[in-house]
Design an enzyme around this catalytic site. Structure first.
Site, PDB file in Angstrom:
ATOM      1  N   PHE A  13      43.979  41.483  57.644  1.00 59.29           N
ATOM      2  CA  PHE A  13      42.723  42.083  58.378  1.00 59.29           C
ATOM      3  C   PHE A  13      41.059  41.398  58.638  1.00 59.29           C
ATOM      4  CE2 PHE A  13      38.737  44.327  55.819  1.00 59.29           C
ATOM      5  CZ  PHE A  13      38.011  45.112  57.049  1.00 59.29           C
ATOM      6  N   LEU A  83      42.836  31.864  53.741  1.00 58.05           N
ATOM      7  CA  LEU A  83      42.479  33.612  53.218  1.00 58.05           C
ATOM      8  C   LEU A  83      43.976  33.977  53.059  1.00 58.05           C
ATOM      9  CD1 LEU A  83      40.319  33.446  56.769  1.00 58.05           C
ATOM     10  CD2 LEU A  83      39.752  35.061  55.156  1.00 58.05           C
ATOM     11  N   THR A 139      36.902  36.182  46.057  1.00 54.57           N
ATOM     12  CA  THR A 139      36.352  37.940  45.369  1.00 54.57           C
ATOM     13  C   THR A 139      35.365  37.764  44.835  1.00 54.57           C
ATOM     14  OG1 THR A 139      37.238  40.028  45.139  1.00 54.57           O
ATOM     15  CG2 THR A 139      38.300  37.759  44.739  1.00 54.57           C
ATOM     16  N   ASP A 140      34.385  38.455  44.738  1.00 56.86           N
ATOM     17  CA  ASP A 140      33.766  38.787  43.383  1.00 56.86           C
ATOM     18  C   ASP A 140      34.818  39.693  42.432  1.00 56.86           C
ATOM     19  OD1 ASP A 140      34.193  41.403  44.479  1.00 56.86           O
ATOM     20  OD2 ASP A 140      32.503  41.506  44.763  1.00 56.86           O
ATOM     21  N   GLU A 141      36.362  40.174  42.690  1.00 61.64           N
ATOM     22  CA  GLU A 141      36.649  40.247  41.880  1.00 61.64           C
ATOM     23  C   GLU A 141      37.187  39.927  40.874  1.00 61.64           C
ATOM     24  OE1 GLU A 141      39.577  43.053  42.941  1.00 61.64           O
ATOM     25  OE2 GLU A 141      38.522  43.522  44.435  1.00 61.64           O
ATOM     26  N   TYR A 164      45.869  40.820  40.653  1.00 65.28           N
ATOM     27  CA  TYR A 164      45.400  40.077  41.746  1.00 65.28           C
ATOM     28  C   TYR A 164      43.730  39.072  41.695  1.00 65.28           C
ATOM     29  CZ  TYR A 164      42.064  39.697  45.462  1.00 65.28           C
ATOM     30  OH  TYR A 164      41.459  39.686  46.494  1.00 65.28           O
ATOM     31  N   ALA A 166      42.752  38.104  38.424  1.00 62.76           N
ATOM     32  CA  ALA A 166      43.070  36.286  37.353  1.00 62.76           C
ATOM     33  C   ALA A 166      43.899  35.519  38.554  1.00 62.76           C
ATOM     34  CB  ALA A 166      43.884  36.840  37.000  1.00 62.76           C
ATOM     35  N   LYS A 168      43.259  35.081  41.558  1.00 55.93           N
ATOM     36  CA  LYS A 168      42.202  34.743  42.350  1.00 55.93           C
ATOM     37  C   LYS A 168      41.578  33.106  42.164  1.00 55.93           C
ATOM     38  CE  LYS A 168      41.663  35.333  46.620  1.00 55.93           C
ATOM     39  NZ  LYS A 168      42.131  34.699  48.100  1.00 55.93           N
TER      40      LYS A 168
HETATM   41  P1  NAD Z   1      45.214  40.709  53.393  1.00 56.64           P
HETATM   42  O1  NAD Z   1      46.245  41.456  52.549  1.00 56.64           O
HETATM   43  O2  NAD Z   1      44.975  41.997  54.773  1.00 56.64           O
HETATM   44  O3  NAD Z   1      45.617  40.335  54.763  1.00 56.64           O
HETATM   45  C1  NAD Z   1      46.064  38.716  54.360  1.00 56.64           C
HETATM   46  C2  NAD Z   1      47.444  38.109  55.065  1.00 56.64           C
HETATM   47  O4  NAD Z   1      48.189  36.890  54.332  1.00 56.64           O
HETATM   48  C3  NAD Z   1      47.885  38.523  56.127  1.00 56.64           C
HETATM   49  O5  NAD Z   1      48.096  38.526  57.632  1.00 56.64           O
HETATM   50  C4  NAD Z   1      49.677  37.992  55.021  1.00 56.64           C
HETATM   51  O6  NAD Z   1      50.495  37.763  56.648  1.00 56.64           O
HETATM   52  C5  NAD Z   1      49.142  36.345  55.523  1.00 56.64           C
HETATM   53  N1  NAD Z   1      49.931  36.207  53.982  1.00 56.64           N
HETATM   54  C6  NAD Z   1      50.463  36.820  52.913  1.00 56.64           C
HETATM   55  N2  NAD Z   1      50.344  36.171  51.588  1.00 56.64           N
HETATM   56  C7  NAD Z   1      51.160  34.616  52.725  1.00 56.64           C
HETATM   57  C8  NAD Z   1      52.058  33.655  52.439  1.00 56.64           C
HETATM   58  N3  NAD Z   1      52.497  33.502  51.463  1.00 56.64           N
HETATM   59  N4  NAD Z   1      51.368  32.073  53.644  1.00 56.64           N
HETATM   60  C9  NAD Z   1      51.396  33.045  54.577  1.00 56.64           C
HETATM   61  N5  NAD Z   1      50.325  33.830  54.891  1.00 56.64           N
HETATM   62  C10 NAD Z   1      50.620  34.198  54.063  1.00 56.64           C
HETATM   63  O7  NAD Z   1      43.748  40.488  52.946  1.00 56.64           O
HETATM   64  P2  NAD Z   1      42.617  40.633  53.466  1.00 56.64           P
HETATM   65  O8  NAD Z   1      42.179  41.685  52.704  1.00 56.64           O
HETATM   66  O9  NAD Z   1      42.443  39.860  55.146  1.00 56.64           O
HETATM   67  O10 NAD Z   1      41.818  39.495  52.884  1.00 56.64           O
HETATM   68  C11 NAD Z   1      42.214  37.874  52.748  1.00 56.64           C
HETATM   69  C12 NAD Z   1      41.282  36.822  52.235  1.00 56.64           C
HETATM   70  O11 NAD Z   1      40.051  37.638  51.840  1.00 56.64           O
HETATM   71  C13 NAD Z   1      42.106  37.323  50.973  1.00 56.64           C
HETATM   72  O12 NAD Z   1      42.645  35.910  50.325  1.00 56.64           O
HETATM   73  C14 NAD Z   1      41.307  37.900  50.033  1.00 56.64           C
HETATM   74  O13 NAD Z   1      41.556  37.724  48.190  1.00 56.64           O
HETATM   75  C15 NAD Z   1      39.684  37.665  49.881  1.00 56.64           C
HETATM   76  N6  NAD Z   1      39.238  38.496  49.496  1.00 56.64           N
HETATM   77  C16 NAD Z   1      39.115  40.353  50.278  1.00 56.64           C
HETATM   78  C17 NAD Z   1      38.073  41.212  50.396  1.00 56.64           C
HETATM   79  C18 NAD Z   1      38.375  42.073  51.133  1.00 56.64           C
HETATM   80  O14 NAD Z   1      37.721  43.370  50.944  1.00 56.64           O
HETATM   81  N7  NAD Z   1      39.578  42.368  51.751  1.00 56.64           N
HETATM   82  C19 NAD Z   1      36.972  41.057  49.810  1.00 56.64           C
HETATM   83  C20 NAD Z   1      36.087  39.452  49.350  1.00 56.64           C
HETATM   84  C21 NAD Z   1      37.781  38.861  49.637  1.00 56.64           C
HETATM   85  P1  TYD Z   2      40.459  49.070  47.056  1.00 55.14           P
HETATM   86  O1  TYD Z   2      40.232  49.464  47.982  1.00 55.14           O
HETATM   87  O2  TYD Z   2      41.929  49.168  46.908  1.00 55.14           O
HETATM   88  O3  TYD Z   2      39.415  47.561  46.934  1.00 55.14           O
HETATM   89  P2  TYD Z   2      39.416  47.174  45.349  1.00 55.14           P
HETATM   90  O4  TYD Z   2      40.143  47.390  44.691  1.00 55.14           O
HETATM   91  O5  TYD Z   2      39.439  45.493  45.776  1.00 55.14           O
HETATM   92  O6  TYD Z   2      37.503  46.419  44.604  1.00 55.14           O
HETATM   93  O7  TYD Z   2      39.574  49.920  46.163  1.00 55.14           O
HETATM   94  C1  TYD Z   2      37.664  50.569  46.381  1.00 55.14           C
HETATM   95  C2  TYD Z   2      37.931  51.489  44.948  1.00 55.14           C
HETATM   96  O8  TYD Z   2      38.224  52.895  45.180  1.00 55.14           O
HETATM   97  C3  TYD Z   2      38.380  51.040  43.304  1.00 55.14           C
HETATM   98  O9  TYD Z   2      37.350  51.585  42.694  1.00 55.14           O
HETATM   99  C4  TYD Z   2      39.973  51.956  43.725  1.00 55.14           C
HETATM  100  C5  TYD Z   2      38.911  53.204  44.700  1.00 55.14           C
HETATM  101  N1  TYD Z   2      40.727  53.596  44.979  1.00 55.14           N
HETATM  102  C6  TYD Z   2      40.340  54.722  44.982  1.00 55.14           C
HETATM  103  O10 TYD Z   2      39.844  55.782  44.195  1.00 55.14           O
HETATM  104  N2  TYD Z   2      41.804  55.480  45.486  1.00 55.14           N
HETATM  105  C7  TYD Z   2      42.371  55.220  46.145  1.00 55.14           C
HETATM  106  O11 TYD Z   2      43.179  55.872  47.086  1.00 55.14           O
HETATM  107  C8  TYD Z   2      42.491  53.391  46.938  1.00 55.14           C
HETATM  108  C9  TYD Z   2      43.384  52.775  47.752  1.00 55.14           C
HETATM  109  C10 TYD Z   2      41.137  52.948  46.104  1.00 55.14           C
END
Ligand code: NAD
Ligand code: TYD
Length: 357
Positions: A13, A83, A139-141, A164, A166, A168
């Site tokens: 993503f 990422l 991540t902020d988590e 997750y 932990a 990160k």
């Molecule tokens: P995502 O799950 O959409 O994508 C992860 C990508 O990593 C995928 O393309 C997958 O194929 C690849 N991948 C997974 N395991 C792999 C491996 N062993 N080797 C090579 N490639 C691998 O994730 P995202 O939501 O795009 O998040 C990307 C990064 O940003 C992550 O590090 C996540 O912790 C961080 N992040 C995400 C969010 C969010 O809201 N989604 C917020 C803050 C930080």
């Molecule tokens: P999510 O999108 O999984 O992100 P994160 O857990 O990394 O913050 O969840 C966002 C918020 O929405 C979180 O408080 C969990 C809640 N949630 C639901 O209530 N229902 C759902 O089906 C999902 C996936 C998340």
């Protein structure tokens, strides 16, 4: 300066938006997308840029240390933007090991490969580090949960609660440890929840959009009062660009949307906007809202203080939440084939186990 940048997780993503931002903005750079194409990786996400002459793809699992080293030797990157990760909290509760492997071991494999090609490990010389940079995307988590007040700053103590977060947090510590111990040039960003095009529909916003379109229940965990700060994904990609190029070596930057929502209010907003787009009577989609069992260890509230990146690097979200959400909904409505493809096969199995209660 010409650069070769390895972007890991570029088929996911956020990674796909980062690849697009760099490949189009910097035609002189070579962008190598290194991705294992797990369930979350999808090369379709890059179909508008994969023809560019400065874009390359390597299908590599970052858990495979040898393969990672070989690909680093082959491309000789000047920078890494990392990422690739297992990214979904609910999956981490079901199977923490995969998160340790990719998020912790995979990160260490990348750091080792960067160290090996950038630094003469036998003499400890840091000469090869000049002009190099390892950007770790986190991540902020990792900061844990807030009460109803306050914000995470760059100095907030780490206190992760889910497998997750932990994993990160551990990866963040390794990146800093390589900086302190071996002089690895690094920057780190901790970002809040992203939303936007290509978001995999297991996370709250794309899951609800998908389910509203298909008249399926909208599962709200617990009482729905959990709060997240949401940022449009392209603004995250722009923040990564700024920090990668201008962030101070060894520094961390929080990135957030200045945009907090309780889950239940956010889902009601989605219902309202989709009722209009789908030509439904107002209130129709909200009837799909279903309160379900809470997520174990559910963090009450995340909120980011993004003043450091704003003051030091001039970053601020370029779109309002209203604009970002409208663009996101439009994208999903226009790309239902993408949605149907990613929700076929294993996705349905995951979804059925997750919400069968
Ligand atoms: P995502 O799950 O959409 O994508 C992860 C990508 O990593 C995928 O393309 C997958 O194929 C690849 N991948 C997974 N395991 C792999 C491996 N062993 N080797 C090579 N490639 C691998 O994730 P995202 O939501 O795009 O998040 C990307 C990064 O940003 C992550 O590090 C996540 O912790 C961080 N992040 C995400 C969010 C969010 O809201 N989604 C917020 C803050 C930080
Ligand atoms: P999510 O999108 O999984 O992100 P994160 O857990 O990394 O913050 O969840 C966002 C918020 O929405 C979180 O408080 C969990 C809640 N949630 C639901 O209530 N229902 C759902 O089906 C999902 C996936 C998340």
């Amino acid at each position: 300066m010409k650069q070769t940048i390895i972007i890991t997780g570029g088929a996911g993503f956020i990674g796909s938006h980062v690849v697009r931002e760099f490949a189009t903005k910097y035609p002189d750079y070579t962008i190598v997308n290194l991705d294992a194409l797990t369930y979350a990786g999808n090369l379709e996400n890059l179909k508008d840029v994969d023809h560019l002459p400065n874009y390359k793809f390597e299908k590599i699992d970052i858990c495979d240390a040898q393969a990672v080293l070989e690909v680093f030797k082959k491309h000789q990157p000047t920078g890494v933007i990392h990422l690739a990760a297992e990214s979904h909290v609910d999956r981490s509760i079901a199977d923490p090991s995969a998160f340790v492997m990719t998020n912790v071991i995979g990160t260490v494999n990348l750091l080792n490969a960067a160290r090996e090609i950038w630094n003469d490990a036998s003499t400890g010389s840091a000469k090869g580090y000049e002009g190099k940079r390892f950007h770790h995307v986190s991540t902020d988590e990792v900061f844990g949960a807030l009460g109803s007040e306050g914000f995470f700053t760059e100095d907030t103590k780490y206190d992760p609660h889910s497998p997750y977060s932990a994993s990160k947090a551990a990866s963040d510590h390794f990146v800093r440890a390589y900086h302190d111990t071996y002089g690895m040039p690094m920057v780190l960003t901790n970002c809040s929840n992203n939303y936007g095009p290509n978001h995999f529909p297991e996370k709250l916003i794309p899951l609800c959009i998908h389910n509203i379109i298909n008249n399926k229940p909208l599962p709200i965990y617990g009482d729905g009062k959990y709060t997240r700060d949401w940022l449009f994904v392209i603004d995250h990609a722009k923040a990564i660009d700024l920090v990668f190029h201008q962030g101070k070596n060894g520094d961390c930057y929080n990135v957030g949307g200045f945009n907090e929502w309780q889950n239940i209010d956010l889902v009601k907003e989605l219902c309202q906007q989709l009722d209009t787009k789908l030509g439904r009577e107002p209130g129709t989609s909200a009837q799909l809202i279903t309160f379900v069992k809470d997520r174990p260890g559910h963090d009450l509230r995340y909120a980011i203080d993004a003043n450091k990146i704003n003051k030091e690097l001039g970053w601020y979200p370029s779109v309002t939440f209203e604009q970002g959400l409208a663009k996101t909904i439009d994208w999903f409505m226009d790309n239902q084939e993408w949605l149907n493809n990613v929700t076929s096969g294993d996705y349905q199995k995951y979804y059925d186990t997750q919400y069968q209660e």
